[in-house]
Design a protein around this motif. Sequence first.
Motif, PDB file in Angstrom:
ATOM      1  N   THR A 109       0.790  -1.152   0.040  1.00 43.72           N
ATOM      2  CA  THR A 109      -0.001   0.172   0.155  1.00 43.72           C
ATOM      3  C   THR A 109       0.892   1.375  -0.276  1.00 43.72           C
ATOM      4  N   CYS A 110       2.164   1.189   0.547  1.00 48.33           N
ATOM      5  CA  CYS A 110       2.943   2.338   0.422  1.00 48.33           C
ATOM      6  C   CYS A 110       4.177   2.229  -0.374  1.00 48.33           C
ATOM      7  N   HIS A 111       4.588   0.668  -0.641  1.00 47.32           N
ATOM      8  CA  HIS A 111       5.957   0.569  -1.182  1.00 47.32           C
ATOM      9  C   HIS A 111       5.421  -0.064  -2.544  1.00 47.32           C
ATOM     10  N   LYS A 112       5.414   0.908  -3.591  1.00 50.13           N
ATOM     11  CA  LYS A 112       4.778   0.077  -5.074  1.00 50.13           C
ATOM     12  C   LYS A 112       5.995   0.954  -5.932  1.00 50.13           C
ATOM     13  N   SER A 113       5.893   0.200  -6.950  1.00 57.66           N
ATOM     14  CA  SER A 113       7.010   0.839  -8.224  1.00 57.66           C
ATOM     15  C   SER A 113       6.314   2.108  -8.688  1.00 57.66           C
ATOM     16  N   ALA A 114       5.236   2.499  -8.434  1.00 55.40           N
ATOM     17  CA  ALA A 114       4.791   3.739  -9.090  1.00 55.40           C
ATOM     18  C   ALA A 114       5.309   4.947  -8.055  1.00 55.40           C
ATOM     19  N   SER A 115       5.567   4.740  -7.009  1.00 52.01           N
ATOM     20  CA  SER A 115       5.954   5.558  -5.998  1.00 52.01           C
ATOM     21  C   SER A 115       7.469   5.375  -5.841  1.00 52.01           C
ATOM     22  N   HIS A 116       8.221   4.617  -6.726  1.00 55.61           N
ATOM     23  CA  HIS A 116       9.535   4.482  -6.669  1.00 55.61           C
ATOM     24  C   HIS A 116      10.313   4.372  -5.089  1.00 55.61           C
ATOM     25  N   ASN A 117       9.721   3.587  -4.380  1.00 58.52           N
ATOM     26  CA  ASN A 117      10.354   3.059  -3.139  1.00 58.52           C
ATOM     27  C   ASN A 117      10.184   1.588  -2.757  1.00 58.52           C
ATOM     28  N   THR A 118      10.279   0.880  -4.015  1.00 60.14           N
ATOM     29  CA  THR A 118      10.293  -0.701  -3.967  1.00 60.14           C
ATOM     30  C   THR A 118      11.463  -1.026  -3.208  1.00 60.14           C
ATOM     31  N   CYS A 119      11.543  -2.231  -2.942  1.00 59.46           N
ATOM     32  CA  CYS A 119      12.709  -3.030  -2.323  1.00 59.46           C
ATOM     33  C   CYS A 119      14.043  -3.098  -3.399  1.00 59.46           C
ATOM     34  N   LYS A 120      15.039  -2.768  -2.891  1.00 57.73           N
ATOM     35  CA  LYS A 120      16.338  -2.673  -3.513  1.00 57.73           C
ATOM     36  C   LYS A 120      16.649  -3.890  -4.342  1.00 57.73           C
TER      37      LYS A 120
END
Length: 405
Positions: A332-343
């Motif tokens: 809900t917070c970490h998604k590719s659209a917001s560029h904060n996914t897992c390294k």
Amino acid sequence: MITFRKYHLAAGLIIIAICSLLSLENCFQGEKAPANASDQKLFAGSQNCVRCHRDIYEQHLQSFHHLTSAPANRQTLKGDFDSANKFYFNDHLLVAAEKKQDSFYQTAYSYGVPKLSRPFNIVVGSGKRGQTSIYWFQNYLFQLPLTYFTETNEWTISPGYSRKVDFNRSITSRCLECHSTYFQETTNKDSKADEFSKTNFILGVECEKCHGPGLEHIAFHEKNPGGKSGHAIFNPAKGSRRQSLDLCRLCHGGALSKSRPSFSFQPGDKLFDFFQQDTAKPVSEIDVHGNQYGMLAASKCFKNSEMTCLSCHDGHKNESMQAAQFYVKCETCHKSASHNTCKLTSTVSQDFLKTNCINCHMPEEASKAIMVIRKDESIPTSAHMLSHYIAVYKDISNQILSVKK
Ligand code: HEC
Ligand code: HEC
Ligand code: HEC
Ligand code: HEC
Ligand code: HEC
Ligand code: HEC
Ligand code: HEC
């Protein structure tokens, strides 16, 4: 906090610390608190919510909150009462968990002779990790010396006890505040420890613990059927972030020292009107048991968002063992659209990342507070719990990645 003395083989050091329960002097280890100021609570009881909220009621019956305290009986007690029912403190001193018809007891034997026997009256803990039982003596409640420890399926010395037989640890109102809905306190100036009414209490963490007393709510909706919004009832999802967190923190925020009597806090209240503000400890000093709030609050996720416990948890469901499905909450917070996914997104498959999301970022840790001494062992065994400090754990990640290869 609680430490364990090493087990000395010198049997002479081990004593039966059974004080004469007739003279209660020096028997009490619990703190003494003033009596509860607000005895008149307008509780309806969960069984009165079922008429209008059946689905939630049925989910709730399976939850660990509901199961966290209950009358001790054949249905609620775990552990063997027939053969693997003894814990040897040394070669001539043991405590046995026994069943006599429909009643259950713990009995201390010295050289085969029964010395003291006390009943299981109330069981504390769902048994996911373990169960400690307590018994009534007059208006006091005491802890029984053996605890059932689920991880190893055996009776062990109750956590925090040194290696002696001890039936005298009194139960405080704070213990019950976290593990039940309500106990009327009858403590007075002559009390040796917290005293309770034997008839006015509600076991389990029930509906009204999280939503507030419901008699007024029920009366209103009976008179005004078909309403779309709830009257005179607290919904944590609609309260402020602080109100929502304070409710969970009452029981998942560590020991906390109280400034008002136990059971005065109501859902929606401000926690630190009832407890002394604690100074935030570094994460390395917070135990994984009992303080999910403290660990979560130290995480970047929590600090840099409006996260509450409800970002991941539901108030009613038994979610245990579904850790692999929790990645949905992270997304809900970490998604590719917001560029904060897992390294690791570019190097490891999506499926692998999802199923191990929790394992890598919220790994299990050994508790230093819930430890028990097992038969024939001198070093206590810890229960393992999931860490709520969401972070990058390099070593654990590498381990999980190496198993994959
Ligand atoms: C006579 C029917 C009735 C009974 C009994 C009843 N409720 Fe409700 N409750 C309602 C109605 C109607 C609503 C509003 C519609 C909805 O949210 O389902 C509601 C809403 C709620 C809400 C949501 C409030 C909000 O603001 O979103 C909570 C929480 C709640 N009830 C808890 C309880 C609890 C706890 C009990 C038992 C102590 C209980 N209810 C018993 C009828 C009832
Ligand atoms: C451990 C705390 C807790 C307990 C116990 C609990 N609830 Fe809730 N309840 C919540 C939380 C948190 C929410 C809001 C989040 C959500 O909607 O899941 C909620 C939401 C609700 C709602 C409104 C939302 C909806 O899904 O309709 C109702 C009604 C409700 N609870 C009724 C009950 C009843 C009835 C019981 C007992 C059978 C109960 N609750 C037990 C924490 C709890
Ligand atoms: C009155 C005290 C109390 C309150 C308030 C409370 N909890 Fe709990 N909670 C407990 C206890 C005690 C347990 C352990 C139950 C057991 O297994 O015996 C528990 C267990 C849990 C679990 C673990 C269930 C599992 O799957 O193992 C979760 C998750 C949880 N609580 C979340 C919450 C959230 C979220 C809130 C706030 C909405 C909340 N609790 C409010 C006392 C409380
Ligand atoms: C500040 C609140 C709090 C107090 C005080 C507290 N507990 Fe707990 N206890 C919890 C919570 C929350 C859990 C489950 C989650 C965890 O371990 O972090 C738990 C877990 C347990 C469990 C394991 C349940 C299971 O099967 O997983 C037992 C047994 C237990 N407590 C007994 C006690 C007893 C007995 C006392 C008092 C002498 C006590 N606790 C005091 C909050 C508390
Ligand atoms: C409510 C939103 C929200 C949710 C839900 C959420 N996070 Fe975060 N998370 C954030 C924010 C905001 C940051 C900080 C980003 C920054 O400052 O760059 C963050 C940071 C992180 C970091 C970096 C931590 C560090 O110390 O560098 C990790 C790892 C992480 N989250 C993993 C997770 C996992 C795993 C989940 C699910 C279990 C999760 N998050 C759920 C909002 C969230
Ligand atoms: C970012 C997601 C996230 C947030 C936010 C979160 N949790 Fe959890 N929690 C989890 C996951 C995942 C599990 C493991 C589910 C399982 O296997 O039962 C878990 C498990 C638990 C357990 C059981 C621990 C155990 O090892 O038995 C308790 C108790 C708990 N949470 C309480 C809370 C409380 C209280 C809060 C708020 C202070 C909170 N959680 C916030 C993700 C979260
Ligand atoms: C195999 C272990 C592993 C899994 C599975 C995994 N992560 Fe990570 N994650 C890492 C490691 C290691 C890093 C730090 C990498 C680095 O800094 O080079 C990281 C970094 C992050 C960050 C921080 C990114 C930043 O900007 O610094 C976030 C957010 C994150 N992970 C979220 C997640 C979410 C959400 C999932 C599940 C869908 C997940 N991770 C699954 C190991 C894992």
